[in-house]
Structure formats: C-alpha cells, structure tokens
Design an enzyme around this catalytic site. Sequence first.
Site, PDB file in Angstrom:
ATOM      1  N   ASP A 120       4.370 -14.618  -7.541  1.00 29.95           N
ATOM      2  CA  ASP A 120       5.613 -14.070  -7.973  1.00 29.95           C
ATOM      3  C   ASP A 120       6.180 -14.996  -9.181  1.00 29.95           C
ATOM      4  O   ASP A 120       6.175 -16.313  -8.845  1.00 29.95           O
ATOM      5  CB  ASP A 120       6.706 -13.668  -7.052  1.00 29.95           C
ATOM      6  CG  ASP A 120       7.536 -12.560  -7.410  1.00 29.95           C
ATOM      7  OD1 ASP A 120       7.401 -12.053  -8.499  1.00 29.95           O
ATOM      8  OD2 ASP A 120       8.651 -12.621  -6.784  1.00 29.95           O
ATOM      9  N   LEU A 154     -15.906 -18.794   0.825  1.00 28.52           N
ATOM     10  CA  LEU A 154     -14.844 -17.998   0.780  1.00 28.52           C
ATOM     11  C   LEU A 154     -14.732 -16.857   0.417  1.00 28.52           C
ATOM     12  O   LEU A 154     -15.573 -16.110  -0.300  1.00 28.52           O
ATOM     13  CB  LEU A 154     -13.858 -19.050  -0.291  1.00 28.52           C
ATOM     14  CG  LEU A 154     -12.375 -18.374  -0.483  1.00 28.52           C
ATOM     15  CD1 LEU A 154     -11.250 -18.667   0.426  1.00 28.52           C
ATOM     16  CD2 LEU A 154     -11.692 -18.832  -2.203  1.00 28.52           C
ATOM     17  N   HIS A 182       1.979 -12.986 -17.129  1.00 25.18           N
ATOM     18  CA  HIS A 182       0.803 -12.337 -16.156  1.00 25.18           C
ATOM     19  C   HIS A 182      -0.415 -13.111 -16.833  1.00 25.18           C
ATOM     20  O   HIS A 182      -1.354 -13.619 -15.967  1.00 25.18           O
ATOM     21  CB  HIS A 182       0.698 -10.982 -16.434  1.00 25.18           C
ATOM     22  CG  HIS A 182       1.823 -10.100 -16.104  1.00 25.18           C
ATOM     23  ND1 HIS A 182       2.334 -10.572 -14.636  1.00 25.18           N
ATOM     24  CD2 HIS A 182       2.621  -9.007 -16.344  1.00 25.18           C
ATOM     25  CE1 HIS A 182       3.568  -9.615 -14.271  1.00 25.18           C
ATOM     26  NE2 HIS A 182       3.542  -8.656 -15.525  1.00 25.18           N
TER      27      HIS A 182
HETATM   28  C1  IPE Z   1       5.656  -8.619  -5.066  1.00 27.55           C
HETATM   29  O1  IPE Z   1       6.310  -9.140  -6.231  1.00 27.55           O
HETATM   30  C2  IPE Z   1       4.392  -8.260  -5.244  1.00 27.55           C
HETATM   31  C3  IPE Z   1       3.211  -9.069  -6.031  1.00 27.55           C
HETATM   32  C4  IPE Z   1       3.475 -10.122  -6.063  1.00 27.55           C
HETATM   33  C5  IPE Z   1       1.961  -8.361  -6.503  1.00 27.55           C
HETATM   34  P1  IPE Z   1       7.474  -8.188  -6.743  1.00 27.55           P
HETATM   35  O2  IPE Z   1       8.112  -8.953  -7.894  1.00 27.55           O
HETATM   36  O3  IPE Z   1       6.961  -6.630  -7.148  1.00 27.55           O
HETATM   37  O4  IPE Z   1       8.483  -8.262  -5.763  1.00 27.55           O
HETATM   38  P2  IPE Z   1       9.860  -7.681  -5.828  1.00 27.55           P
HETATM   39  O5  IPE Z   1      10.094  -6.401  -6.154  1.00 27.55           O
HETATM   40  O6  IPE Z   1      10.630  -8.639  -6.535  1.00 27.55           O
HETATM   41  O7  IPE Z   1      10.521  -8.045  -4.243  1.00 27.55           O
HETATM   42  C1  IPE Z   2       4.214 -11.399 -10.229  1.00 24.22           C
HETATM   43  O1  IPE Z   2       5.172 -11.534 -11.325  1.00 24.22           O
HETATM   44  C2  IPE Z   2       3.307 -10.507 -10.874  1.00 24.22           C
HETATM   45  C3  IPE Z   2       3.256  -8.993 -10.280  1.00 24.22           C
HETATM   46  C4  IPE Z   2       4.102  -8.761  -9.344  1.00 24.22           C
HETATM   47  C5  IPE Z   2       2.155  -8.323 -10.822  1.00 24.22           C
HETATM   48  P1  IPE Z   2       6.414 -10.585 -11.729  1.00 24.22           P
HETATM   49  O2  IPE Z   2       5.992  -9.960 -12.630  1.00 24.22           O
HETATM   50  O3  IPE Z   2       7.040 -10.013 -10.605  1.00 24.22           O
HETATM   51  O4  IPE Z   2       7.644 -11.717 -12.339  1.00 24.22           O
HETATM   52  P2  IPE Z   2       9.021 -11.824 -12.066  1.00 24.22           P
HETATM   53  O5  IPE Z   2       9.091 -11.679 -10.555  1.00 24.22           O
HETATM   54  O6  IPE Z   2       9.646 -10.458 -12.765  1.00 24.22           O
HETATM   55  O7  IPE Z   2       9.359 -12.974 -12.679  1.00 24.22           O
HETATM   56 MG    MG Z   3       8.649 -10.672  -9.330  1.00 26.21          MG
END
Ligand code: IPE
Ligand code: IPE
Ligand code: MG
Length: 245
Positions: A21, A132, A38
């Site tokens: 995240d 793995l 990303h």
């Molecule tokens: C959780 O991250 C999902 C992934 C890492 C794929 P999100 O960024 O979507 O989570 P929330 O919505 O902030 O909890």
């Molecule tokens: C995690 O990073 C990747 C996915 C959920 C696909 P985010 O896209 O949620 O990044 P933040 O949380 O908005 O910074």
């Molecule tokens: Mg996120």
Amino acid sequence: MSLKDKLIPEKLPRHVAVIMDGNGRWAKKKGNQRIFGHRNGVKAVRETVEAAAEMKIDYLTLYAFSTENWNRPKIEVNALMSLLVSSIHNEISTLNKNNIRLLAVGDLEKLPSKVRKELNWAIEQTSVNNGLSLVLALSYSGRWEIINAVNQILNDVKNGKIDIGEIDYSVFNSYLVTAKIPDPELLIRTSGEYRISNFLLWQIAYTELYFTEVLWPDFRKEEFYKALYDFQNRERRFGKISEQL
Ligand code: IPE
Ligand code: IPE
Ligand code: MG
C-alpha cells in the site's frame, strides 16, 4: 551489518503475506500521477520476491488488486491492468531462473481477458518450479472468498457430495481458493495504514501483523528483513501460556 545476518532460518515464517500500500501517496509526494507510484511499486515487488526466495520462504502472497479496487476511477483500473500484463510478461524469465512458481487467487474471471491470458500463461510456464510459490491476490477479497466457498459447499450438499454434518474446519478450508496454501505466519502492511482491507480474513486468524510507515515503492529487501526479524522475536502462544510452549 544487514539484518539478514541476524535471521535464524529455523525461525522464519513459511508464508508471508503483504498488503502493498501507498503507491498513490508516494507519487503525489513527488508531484506525479498515481500510476507513477504503481509503476515504481514494481521494483519493490521484485526486491521482495527476491528476498523471500533467498530466505527460502515457501509462500509469498501479494495483495495486488482487491475486489474494492474495481471501484477506483476507470483510468486507474485500466492502467493497473496494463501494468499487470507487462510486469507478468517481463518477469517470467526471472521467475523461471529463480525456480519460482506463480499462482493467483481471487475472482479471476472478472479480470480483462488480456490479463487472464498472460497470467495463465505465466502460471503454466512456471508450474514445474519448486522453490518459492509467489501467490498474486487479484480481484480478491476475504469476504468474496468466504461467500464463494459457502456457495460451493451448498451446491455440493445439494448434489449429495457432502453431508451437512460433515462441514468442519478442514472441510470448509478445502473450499477456499487458498486451500492448498498454508496460513501466513506473518502479514506485512506498508504505508502506515492499520487495517486489513478485506485481505485473507479466514487465514490470518493467528497471523502476526507487522505495520510499517514505508510507502510501497520505497520498500526494499532490508525492510523485508526488518519484518522477519521482528517476527522472529515474537512469542506465538496460540491461546496457551508462555510456560506451556
Ligand atoms: C488494499 O489497499 C488493497 C491492495 C493493496 C491491493 P487499498 O489502498 O485499496 O486499501 P484501503 O481501501 O485504503 O483500505
Ligand atoms: C496500493 O497503493 C496499490 C493498490 C491498491 C493497487 P494505493 O494505490 O492504494 O496507494 P495509496 O494508498 O492511495 O497511497
Ligand atoms: Mg491504498
């Protein structure tokens, strides 16, 4: 000295799960679009996979796209799907070189056909590897998985394949998409968010949780070792008391 040298092989988890995240915030901090975050998260994936393989961990599950992530703006969803296709395509040879087997869990039918095709191809190409197991959670959520299992069980009860009275922990477990994968001993979440966001709800009943402020694109091997080191120094009691362990 790297923390890696302090890790005790017998005390390492067999299965590590990661909620990757913070990509969007990382990009925003740099004045860029979310997708830039990303794209830069791919290097962190590579490092984590490499570190897990080097530490001889059996399973690494990466939460790459949740059921709820379908609700993001279309432009971001499309960009993530394209990034998935290109990353899987580019990494197959490295996976094979490192004896890594690719698996995927989730509502995979919801993925665009291009992603499914690339994914299935990579899974097939790496299927004989026995190092793995890298599990990608895609279009995945814990609640989806549980409901999916319940529906399949009901179907099998209806068809007489199982009796209602037979459904215990292990029967239920066998209907999950992670049936063949042991529960993770360690779950890492980056970006300073302290929540599970519908990840492996059933499987993390006794998982050790590790949270770090590091945003996913900045996550490197040393951060992974830090989490493993922290895990190693915990006492897992499973309801018992210290003296019984
Ligand atoms: C959780 O991250 C999902 C992934 C890492 C794929 P999100 O960024 O979507 O989570 P929330 O919505 O902030 O909890
Ligand atoms: C995690 O990073 C990747 C996915 C959920 C696909 P985010 O896209 O949620 O990044 P933040 O949380 O908005 O910074
Ligand atoms: Mg996120």
